[in-house]
Write a protein that holds these residues in place. Structure first.
Motif, PDB file in Angstrom:
ATOM      1  N   GLU A 104       0.815  -1.212   0.000  1.00 37.56           N
ATOM      2  CA  GLU A 104       0.000   0.000   0.000  1.00 37.56           C
ATOM      3  C   GLU A 104       0.849   1.263   0.000  1.00 37.56           C
ATOM      4  O   GLU A 104       0.419   2.311  -0.455  1.00 37.56           O
ATOM      5  CB  GLU A 104      -0.913   0.032   1.226  1.00 37.56           C
ATOM      6  N   ARG A 105       2.059   1.165   0.503  1.00 36.03           N
ATOM      7  CA  ARG A 105       2.991   2.295   0.561  1.00 36.03           C
ATOM      8  C   ARG A 105       4.006   2.272  -0.579  1.00 36.03           C
ATOM      9  O   ARG A 105       4.956   3.042  -0.591  1.00 36.03           O
ATOM     10  CB  ARG A 105       3.743   2.301   1.889  1.00 36.03           C
ATOM     11  N   GLY A 106       3.827   1.325  -1.529  1.00 37.80           N
ATOM     12  CA  GLY A 106       4.737   1.249  -2.666  1.00 37.80           C
ATOM     13  C   GLY A 106       6.065   0.585  -2.347  1.00 37.80           C
ATOM     14  O   GLY A 106       7.052   0.806  -3.043  1.00 37.80           O
ATOM     15  N   ILE A 107       6.095  -0.226  -1.298  1.00 44.73           N
ATOM     16  CA  ILE A 107       7.325  -0.902  -0.890  1.00 44.73           C
ATOM     17  C   ILE A 107       7.130  -2.403  -1.045  1.00 44.73           C
ATOM     18  O   ILE A 107       6.248  -2.988  -0.430  1.00 44.73           O
ATOM     19  CB  ILE A 107       7.683  -0.559   0.576  1.00 44.73           C
ATOM     20  N   ASP A 108       7.970  -3.011  -1.882  1.00 42.05           N
ATOM     21  CA  ASP A 108       7.877  -4.447  -2.122  1.00 42.05           C
ATOM     22  C   ASP A 108       8.823  -5.178  -1.174  1.00 42.05           C
ATOM     23  O   ASP A 108      10.042  -5.057  -1.288  1.00 42.05           O
ATOM     24  CB  ASP A 108       8.231  -4.768  -3.568  1.00 42.05           C
ATOM     25  N   ILE A 109       8.261  -5.917  -0.243  1.00 43.80           N
ATOM     26  CA  ILE A 109       9.080  -6.699   0.697  1.00 43.80           C
ATOM     27  C   ILE A 109       8.858  -8.193   0.487  1.00 43.80           C
ATOM     28  O   ILE A 109       9.245  -9.002   1.337  1.00 43.80           O
ATOM     29  CB  ILE A 109       8.808  -6.308   2.163  1.00 43.80           C
ATOM     30  N   SER A 110       8.284  -8.551  -0.656  1.00 42.73           N
ATOM     31  CA  SER A 110       7.949  -9.962  -0.895  1.00 42.73           C
ATOM     32  C   SER A 110       9.187 -10.865  -0.890  1.00 42.73           C
ATOM     33  O   SER A 110       9.080 -12.039  -0.544  1.00 42.73           O
ATOM     34  CB  SER A 110       7.184 -10.116  -2.207  1.00 42.73           C
ATOM     35  N   GLY A 111      10.341 -10.334  -1.253  1.00 40.65           N
ATOM     36  CA  GLY A 111      11.555 -11.141  -1.266  1.00 40.65           C
ATOM     37  C   GLY A 111      12.383 -11.018   0.009  1.00 40.65           C
ATOM     38  O   GLY A 111      13.480 -11.570   0.094  1.00 40.65           O
ATOM     39  N   GLU A 112      11.857 -10.308   0.996  1.00 44.24           N
ATOM     40  CA  GLU A 112      12.606 -10.089   2.239  1.00 44.24           C
ATOM     41  C   GLU A 112      12.287 -11.160   3.275  1.00 44.24           C
ATOM     42  O   GLU A 112      11.244 -11.810   3.215  1.00 44.24           O
ATOM     43  CB  GLU A 112      12.283  -8.708   2.808  1.00 44.24           C
ATOM     44  N   PRO A 164      -1.792  -0.005  11.852  1.00 45.67           N
ATOM     45  CA  PRO A 164      -1.286   0.902  12.898  1.00 45.67           C
ATOM     46  C   PRO A 164       0.144   0.573  13.337  1.00 45.67           C
ATOM     47  O   PRO A 164       0.918   1.475  13.674  1.00 45.67           O
ATOM     48  CB  PRO A 164      -2.268   0.714  14.060  1.00 45.67           C
ATOM     49  N   ILE A 165       0.515  -0.695  13.308  1.00 43.35           N
ATOM     50  CA  ILE A 165       1.892  -1.090  13.653  1.00 43.35           C
ATOM     51  C   ILE A 165       2.839  -0.542  12.590  1.00 43.35           C
ATOM     52  O   ILE A 165       3.878   0.051  12.911  1.00 43.35           O
ATOM     53  CB  ILE A 165       2.015  -2.626  13.768  1.00 43.35           C
ATOM     54  N   ARG A 166       2.491  -0.740  11.327  1.00 46.63           N
ATOM     55  CA  ARG A 166       3.293  -0.201  10.217  1.00 46.63           C
ATOM     56  C   ARG A 166       3.441   1.309  10.346  1.00 46.63           C
ATOM     57  O   ARG A 166       4.532   1.855  10.197  1.00 46.63           O
ATOM     58  CB  ARG A 166       2.620  -0.555   8.893  1.00 46.63           C
ATOM     59  N   ASP A 167       2.340   1.992  10.641  1.00 41.09           N
ATOM     60  CA  ASP A 167       2.375   3.448  10.747  1.00 41.09           C
ATOM     61  C   ASP A 167       3.237   3.914  11.916  1.00 41.09           C
ATOM     62  O   ASP A 167       3.935   4.935  11.813  1.00 41.09           O
ATOM     63  CB  ASP A 167       0.953   3.993  10.877  1.00 41.09           C
ATOM     64  N   ASP A 216      15.158  12.239  11.266  1.00 42.03           N
ATOM     65  CA  ASP A 216      15.234  13.675  11.574  1.00 42.03           C
ATOM     66  C   ASP A 216      16.310  13.951  12.609  1.00 42.03           C
ATOM     67  O   ASP A 216      17.106  14.870  12.467  1.00 42.03           O
ATOM     68  CB  ASP A 216      13.884  14.191  12.086  1.00 42.03           C
ATOM     69  N   GLU A 217      16.325  13.135  13.663  1.00 42.02           N
ATOM     70  CA  GLU A 217      17.306  13.306  14.736  1.00 42.02           C
ATOM     71  C   GLU A 217      18.737  13.169  14.214  1.00 42.02           C
ATOM     72  O   GLU A 217      19.648  13.861  14.654  1.00 42.02           O
ATOM     73  CB  GLU A 217      17.038  12.265  15.815  1.00 42.02           C
ATOM     74  N   LEU A 218      18.931  12.247  13.256  1.00 41.89           N
ATOM     75  CA  LEU A 218      20.263  12.002  12.687  1.00 41.89           C
ATOM     76  C   LEU A 218      20.570  12.910  11.505  1.00 41.89           C
ATOM     77  O   LEU A 218      21.632  12.789  10.893  1.00 41.89           O
ATOM     78  CB  LEU A 218      20.374  10.536  12.251  1.00 41.89           C
ATOM     79  N   SER A 219      19.636  13.808  11.170  1.00 43.24           N
ATOM     80  CA  SER A 219      19.769  14.718  10.020  1.00 43.24           C
ATOM     81  C   SER A 219      19.984  13.963   8.717  1.00 43.24           C
ATOM     82  O   SER A 219      20.832  14.305   7.895  1.00 43.24           O
ATOM     83  CB  SER A 219      20.919  15.710  10.248  1.00 43.24           C
ATOM     84  N   VAL A 220      19.189  12.903   8.546  1.00 47.75           N
ATOM     85  CA  VAL A 220      19.236  12.100   7.332  1.00 47.75           C
ATOM     86  C   VAL A 220      17.926  12.331   6.584  1.00 47.75           C
ATOM     87  O   VAL A 220      16.847  12.217   7.170  1.00 47.75           O
ATOM     88  CB  VAL A 220      19.390  10.591   7.654  1.00 47.75           C
ATOM     89  N   ALA A 221      18.022  12.680   5.315  1.00 43.16           N
ATOM     90  CA  ALA A 221      16.824  12.924   4.520  1.00 43.16           C
ATOM     91  C   ALA A 221      16.125  11.605   4.223  1.00 43.16           C
ATOM     92  O   ALA A 221      16.745  10.629   3.806  1.00 43.16           O
ATOM     93  CB  ALA A 221      17.184  13.622   3.210  1.00 43.16           C
ATOM     94  N   ALA A 222      14.822  11.584   4.463  1.00 45.21           N
ATOM     95  CA  ALA A 222      14.021  10.392   4.170  1.00 45.21           C
ATOM     96  C   ALA A 222      13.707  10.359   2.684  1.00 45.21           C
ATOM     97  O   ALA A 222      13.468  11.391   2.064  1.00 45.21           O
ATOM     98  CB  ALA A 222      12.725  10.415   4.971  1.00 45.21           C
ATOM     99  N   ARG A 223      13.755   9.151   2.114  1.00 46.54           N
ATOM    100  CA  ARG A 223      13.332   8.986   0.724  1.00 46.54           C
ATOM    101  C   ARG A 223      11.823   8.821   0.715  1.00 46.54           C
ATOM    102  O   ARG A 223      11.256   8.171   1.574  1.00 46.54           O
ATOM    103  CB  ARG A 223      13.989   7.752   0.107  1.00 46.54           C
ATOM    104  N   THR A 224      11.194   9.364  -0.287  1.00 44.17           N
ATOM    105  CA  THR A 224       9.738   9.215  -0.381  1.00 44.17           C
ATOM    106  C   THR A 224       9.368   8.232  -1.442  1.00 44.17           C
ATOM    107  O   THR A 224      10.116   7.793  -2.235  1.00 44.17           O
ATOM    108  CB  THR A 224       9.063  10.567  -0.686  1.00 44.17           C
TER     109      THR A 224
END
Length: 84
Positions: free
Chosen positions: A3-11, A62-65, A76-84
């Motif tokens: 639903e979030r566009g992330i494929d974890i089927s092979g993980e 809700p767990i995913r969120d 944010d705390e580590l000043s690392v830009a999140a990928r969207t």
């Protein structure tokens, strides 16, 4: 995650090695307890989350969120830009 566009089927869960932990800036655990290697001087965060095993998709969202919220906060705390 689809639903979030992330494929974890092979993980799959992968064991932590001393090498992986030594290379990390922050080690985030989710209830692994004594099974996780502990390297002195590393920063550890233990995120207490419900286990999604056996839950419905509606119950897992809700767990995913919450994981997303925690990850974004850490980035944010580590000043690392999140990928969207």
């Amino acid at each position: 995650m689809r639903e979030r566009g992330i494929d974890i089927s092979g993980e799959f869960p992968k064991p932590w090695t001393d090498e992986i932990v030594r290379a990390a800036d922050v080690v985030v655990t989710m209830g692994c307890g004594d099974a996780c290697p502990v390297i002195p001087g590393k920063r550890y965060l233990d995120w207490t989350l419900d286990d999604p095993d056996g839950k419905t998709v509606d119950d897992v969202r809700p767990i995913r969120d919450e994981i997303e919220r925690l990850v974004r906060g850490l980035l944010d705390e580590l000043s690392v830009a999140a990928r969207t």
